[in-house]
Design an enzyme around this catalytic site. Sequence first.
Site, PDB file in Angstrom:
ATOM      1  N   SER A  70       0.797  -1.225   0.000  1.00 41.82           N
ATOM      2  CA  SER A  70       0.000   0.000   0.000  1.00 41.82           C
ATOM      3  C   SER A  70       0.834   1.281   0.000  1.00 41.82           C
ATOM      4  CB  SER A  70      -0.944   0.015   1.202  1.00 41.82           C
ATOM      5  OG  SER A  70      -0.221   0.135   2.406  1.00 41.82           O
ATOM      6  N   LYS A  92       0.864   4.961   6.929  1.00 38.14           N
ATOM      7  CA  LYS A  92       0.300   5.702   5.788  1.00 38.14           C
ATOM      8  C   LYS A  92       0.879   7.112   5.784  1.00 38.14           C
ATOM      9  CE  LYS A  92      -2.732   2.410   4.764  1.00 38.14           C
ATOM     10  NZ  LYS A  92      -2.432   1.483   3.701  1.00 38.14           N
TER      11      LYS A  92
END
Length: 198
Positions: free
Chosen positions: A63, A106
């Site tokens: 990701s 993230k």
Amino acid sequence: MGENKDYTELGEDREQEGKDLNKKKVNWKKEIWEWVKIIVSAAVIALVLNNFIIANSKVPSGSMENTIMTNDRVIGSRLSYLFADPERGDIVIFHYPDNEKVYFVKRVIGLPGDTVDIYGGHVYLNGSQEPLMEEYIREPMVPDIPMHFEVPEDCYFMLGDNRNYSKDARFWTNTYVKKEKIIAKVLFRYYPKIGKIQ
């Protein structure tokens, strides 16, 4: 007289052997104690470092590629946000809002009070007509249905760099990450290779 001298010397030799043996026992115990002190000290230092100074995390998915690759191990600084707030573009380790036992990594996109609009494969902040410049994303975002987010105070909006393959704030039940749930700012990877993360 000579025999008595021999017995005396023999007794002295045995006495000296006994002293040497006791000395070896004392040295052996002392050496074990020194090792115990070293091991305990190392464990305490590791505990303090891992709970108050640094955070260690493994990124199990793609990701965040190509910034952080699948199975990279990264180190973050727990001190980075002690006296400062996260900034847009920071990569952070945090408690995943839908399951706080899990750590996620993230990039911070939306700050407290921001509006975030995603449409046409781009991110727009605070009503701007110009998309957010994102040189770090792996590939252009595939256009999806338009999305609108309003970041609450003391919260952050997180996206992965590999947008087309990232389970990020766009899809979470609990969309925003509270500041208190941010653990650390990622600084560098240390496995399988060493390098600074930006």
